[in-house]
Design an enzyme around this catalytic site. Structure first.
Site, PDB file in Angstrom:
ATOM      1  N   TYR A  32      -8.048  22.710  -4.534  1.00  0.00           N
ATOM      2  CA  TYR A  32      -7.935  22.677  -5.992  1.00  0.00           C
ATOM      3  C   TYR A  32      -9.089  21.899  -6.594  1.00  0.00           C
ATOM      4  O   TYR A  32      -9.893  21.290  -5.877  1.00  0.00           O
ATOM      5  CB  TYR A  32      -6.588  22.078  -6.408  1.00  0.00           C
ATOM      6  CG  TYR A  32      -6.477  20.569  -6.262  1.00  0.00           C
ATOM      7  CD1 TYR A  32      -6.363  19.972  -5.014  1.00  0.00           C
ATOM      8  CD2 TYR A  32      -6.490  19.736  -7.382  1.00  0.00           C
ATOM      9  CE1 TYR A  32      -6.264  18.591  -4.878  1.00  0.00           C
ATOM     10  CE2 TYR A  32      -6.378  18.362  -7.253  1.00  0.00           C
ATOM     11  CZ  TYR A  32      -6.272  17.788  -6.003  1.00  0.00           C
ATOM     12  OH  TYR A  32      -6.178  16.433  -5.869  1.00  0.00           O
ATOM     13  N   ARG A  51     -18.220  21.469  -6.027  1.00  0.00           N
ATOM     14  CA  ARG A  51     -17.266  20.804  -5.126  1.00  0.00           C
ATOM     15  C   ARG A  51     -16.162  21.777  -4.730  1.00  0.00           C
ATOM     16  O   ARG A  51     -15.717  21.777  -3.580  1.00  0.00           O
ATOM     17  CB  ARG A  51     -16.682  19.545  -5.796  1.00  0.00           C
ATOM     18  CG  ARG A  51     -15.820  18.744  -4.851  1.00  0.00           C
ATOM     19  CD  ARG A  51     -15.427  17.396  -5.422  1.00  0.00           C
ATOM     20  NE  ARG A  51     -14.522  17.543  -6.563  1.00  0.00           N
ATOM     21  CZ  ARG A  51     -14.064  16.523  -7.277  1.00  0.00           C
ATOM     22  NH1 ARG A  51     -14.419  15.282  -6.986  1.00  0.00           N
ATOM     23  NH2 ARG A  51     -13.249  16.730  -8.296  1.00  0.00           N
ATOM     24  N   ARG A 100       4.469  34.192   7.520  1.00  0.00           N
ATOM     25  CA  ARG A 100       4.444  32.752   7.774  1.00  0.00           C
ATOM     26  C   ARG A 100       4.082  32.497   9.243  1.00  0.00           C
ATOM     27  O   ARG A 100       4.935  32.275  10.102  1.00  0.00           O
ATOM     28  CB  ARG A 100       5.768  32.079   7.409  1.00  0.00           C
ATOM     29  CG  ARG A 100       5.554  30.580   7.205  1.00  0.00           C
ATOM     30  CD  ARG A 100       6.675  29.707   7.694  1.00  0.00           C
ATOM     31  NE  ARG A 100       6.202  28.324   7.834  1.00  0.00           N
ATOM     32  CZ  ARG A 100       5.715  27.823   8.970  1.00  0.00           C
ATOM     33  NH1 ARG A 100       5.621  28.547  10.060  1.00  0.00           N
ATOM     34  NH2 ARG A 100       5.310  26.556   9.022  1.00  0.00           N
ATOM     35  N   HIS A 102       0.937  30.394  11.489  1.00  0.00           N
ATOM     36  CA  HIS A 102      -0.216  29.500  11.333  1.00  0.00           C
ATOM     37  C   HIS A 102      -1.517  30.294  11.331  1.00  0.00           C
ATOM     38  O   HIS A 102      -2.383  30.101  10.493  1.00  0.00           O
ATOM     39  CB  HIS A 102      -0.274  28.472  12.470  1.00  0.00           C
ATOM     40  CG  HIS A 102       0.688  27.341  12.304  1.00  0.00           C
ATOM     41  ND1 HIS A 102       2.048  27.507  12.382  1.00  0.00           N
ATOM     42  CD2 HIS A 102       0.497  26.029  12.063  1.00  0.00           C
ATOM     43  CE1 HIS A 102       2.647  26.342  12.192  1.00  0.00           C
ATOM     44  NE2 HIS A 102       1.724  25.437  11.989  1.00  0.00           N
ATOM     45  N   LYS A 144     -10.923  18.849  -1.185  1.00  0.00           N
ATOM     46  CA  LYS A 144      -9.882  18.622  -2.203  1.00  0.00           C
ATOM     47  C   LYS A 144      -8.739  19.595  -1.917  1.00  0.00           C
ATOM     48  O   LYS A 144      -8.598  20.641  -2.564  1.00  0.00           O
ATOM     49  CB  LYS A 144     -10.478  18.801  -3.609  1.00  0.00           C
ATOM     50  CG  LYS A 144      -9.789  17.944  -4.657  1.00  0.00           C
ATOM     51  CD  LYS A 144     -10.629  17.815  -5.904  1.00  0.00           C
ATOM     52  CE  LYS A 144      -9.842  17.335  -7.106  1.00  0.00           C
ATOM     53  NZ  LYS A 144      -9.171  16.061  -6.997  1.00  0.00           N
ATOM     54  N   GLU A 177     -10.753   4.764  -0.497  1.00  0.00           N
ATOM     55  CA  GLU A 177     -10.693   5.105  -1.930  1.00  0.00           C
ATOM     56  C   GLU A 177      -9.266   4.902  -2.401  1.00  0.00           C
ATOM     57  O   GLU A 177      -8.407   4.446  -1.632  1.00  0.00           O
ATOM     58  CB  GLU A 177     -11.147   6.547  -2.154  1.00  0.00           C
ATOM     59  CG  GLU A 177     -10.281   7.555  -1.413  1.00  0.00           C
ATOM     60  CD  GLU A 177     -10.736   9.001  -1.576  1.00  0.00           C
ATOM     61  OE1 GLU A 177     -11.342   9.332  -2.601  1.00  0.00           O
ATOM     62  OE2 GLU A 177     -10.446   9.804  -0.673  1.00  0.00           O
ATOM     63  N   LEU A 201     -13.233  11.400  -1.136  1.00  0.00           N
ATOM     64  CA  LEU A 201     -13.615  12.555  -1.934  1.00  0.00           C
ATOM     65  C   LEU A 201     -14.873  12.166  -2.717  1.00  0.00           C
ATOM     66  O   LEU A 201     -14.949  11.049  -3.243  1.00  0.00           O
ATOM     67  CB  LEU A 201     -12.490  12.913  -2.911  1.00  0.00           C
ATOM     68  CG  LEU A 201     -12.773  14.120  -3.779  1.00  0.00           C
ATOM     69  CD1 LEU A 201     -12.623  15.401  -2.941  1.00  0.00           C
ATOM     70  CD2 LEU A 201     -11.828  14.175  -4.963  1.00  0.00           C
TER      71      LEU A 201
HETATM   72  C1  LIG Z   1      -8.387  11.143  -3.512  1.00  0.00           C
HETATM   73  C2  LIG Z   1      -9.229  11.189  -4.750  1.00  0.00           C
HETATM   74  N1  LIG Z   1     -10.375  10.492  -4.784  1.00  0.00           N
HETATM   75  C3  LIG Z   1     -11.160  10.475  -5.881  1.00  0.00           C
HETATM   76  C4  LIG Z   1     -10.811  11.172  -7.027  1.00  0.00           C
HETATM   77  C5  LIG Z   1     -11.694  11.131  -8.228  1.00  0.00           C
HETATM   78  O1  LIG Z   1     -12.432  12.333  -8.342  1.00  0.00           O
HETATM   79  P1  LIG Z   1     -12.985  12.829  -9.763  1.00  0.00           P
HETATM   80  O2  LIG Z   1     -13.807  11.707 -10.314  1.00  0.00           O
HETATM   81  O3  LIG Z   1     -13.820  14.017  -9.432  1.00  0.00           O
HETATM   82  O4  LIG Z   1     -11.811  13.122 -10.611  1.00  0.00           O
HETATM   83  C6  LIG Z   1      -9.624  11.920  -7.025  1.00  0.00           C
HETATM   84  C7  LIG Z   1      -9.256  12.686  -8.223  1.00  0.00           C
HETATM   85  O5  LIG Z   1      -8.232  13.306  -8.297  1.00  0.00           O
HETATM   86  C8  LIG Z   1      -8.818  11.944  -5.859  1.00  0.00           C
HETATM   87  O6  LIG Z   1      -7.670  12.649  -5.812  1.00  0.00           O
END
Ligand SMILES: Cc1ncc(COP(=O)(O)O)c(C=O)c1O
Length: 288
Positions: A32, A51, A100, A102, A144, A177, A201
């Site tokens: 997403y 991204r 369903r 894998h 993501k 993070e 991320l």
């Molecule tokens: C795990 C994670 N890290 C960092 C971010 C921040 O990313 P962005 O600045 O692109 O929203 C998000 C945003 O949802 C996130 O889910």
């Protein structure tokens, strides 16, 4: 009536349907993206789409649309927004509908869903609380992925602990993070954030803030940060598309610095808020 995009159609949200055999539903097999829109202007759309393409390629889902087609969807959905209030564009692409099993069939047709969602107007300028937690997520945090169960659990735990906004995650003694944000720390006048390897991320807000900070004397180092450095930091900030740049003033119930938003945060916040729209595309300008 809220209009959404689903697999080539524009329809009211309450009429959008996907099969229970969609692999997003059965396996969390999808990715997403969330793109912020301020007053109708879309912030860093190319960076967000790049991204998305990286996430799709990392999980071997074919990118179902051309760049201009994605932009066309954004324009059409934003045109239907009742107001120019801040919102985010939510994009979800799953591997599609299949047995369903894998092991998937390479011929599956990806499911594409896009909607606009209001960004709740919240004022974080007096600071927020955060907790720390072991990073219980998988190792491919640069993707993501819609498979967000650890994040859901961590955010609930954070909210239940002192109303914390996020959980700041530690992996093998190092800061990674937040559960839904990137993290910066300040030591004296030095700003640091972890580099974007697979542990985090590559946040678009993070990247933009690093870029802006590097243009001013304060600068920003992209470097590993130990748990001890995090706990001893003079300032801690969280960043994401929907919250911006937010000061953390209590970590695990313990004051951070002077337990108020720090002066370097104030510089960074002003810089980000003043410059972010320079990286945004105004309404109607995405195509052509
Ligand atoms: C795990 C994670 N890290 C960092 C971010 C921040 O990313 P962005 O600045 O692109 O929203 C998000 C945003 O949802 C996130 O889910």
């Amino acid at each position: 009536m809220q209009l959404v995009y689903l697999n080539g159609d524009y329809l009211p949200l309450d009429q959008a349907r996907v099969s229970v055999l969609d692999r997003g539903f059965t396996f969390g097999d999808g990715v997403y993206e969330v793109i912020p829109v301020f007053g109708g202007s879309i912030l860093c759309p190319d960076e967000h789409l790049r991204r998305l393409y990286n996430s799709l390629s990392a999980v071997a889902i074919r990118n179902p649309l051309k760049h201009s087609e994605w932009y066309g969807i954004f324009e059409r959905l934003l045109d239907h927004q009742p107001t120019r209030n801040d919102c985010s564009i939510y994009i979800q692409v799953t591997r599609g509908v299949g047995e369903r099993e894998h092991l998937y069939n390479d011929t599956l047709v990806p499911t594409v869903f896009v909607m606009c969602k209001p960004i709740q107007a919240r004022d974080f300028t007096s600071g927020v609380s955060a907790i720390t937690h072991e990073d219980i997520r998988w190792k491919y945090c640069h993707i993501k992925a819609i498979t967000l169960l650890p994040g859901v659990m961590l955010k609930k735990l954070a909210a239940a602990t002192d109303g914390s906004l996020d959980a700041i995650l530690i992996r093998q003694g190092y800061l990674s993070e937040g559960a839904s944000s990137n993290v910066f720390i300040v030591q004296g006048r030095t700003v640091k954030t972890p580099a974007t390897d697979g542990r985090v991320l590559a946040g678009i807000t993070r990247d933009l803030l690093v870029r802006l900070l590097q243009e001013v004397p304060v600068g920003c180092e992209e470097t590993p940060i130990t748990e001890q450095e995090l706990r001893q930091a003079d300032e801690i900030w969280l960043t994401s598309s929907t919250i911006g740049v937010v000061p953390v003033i209590r970590l695990d119930g313990i004051p951070v610095g002077e337990a108020k938003p720090g002066c370097i945060w104030q510089e960074a916040f002003r810089l980000y808020e003043a410059r972010k729209l320079n990286f945004a595309i105004p309404p109607g300008r995405l195509i052509g």
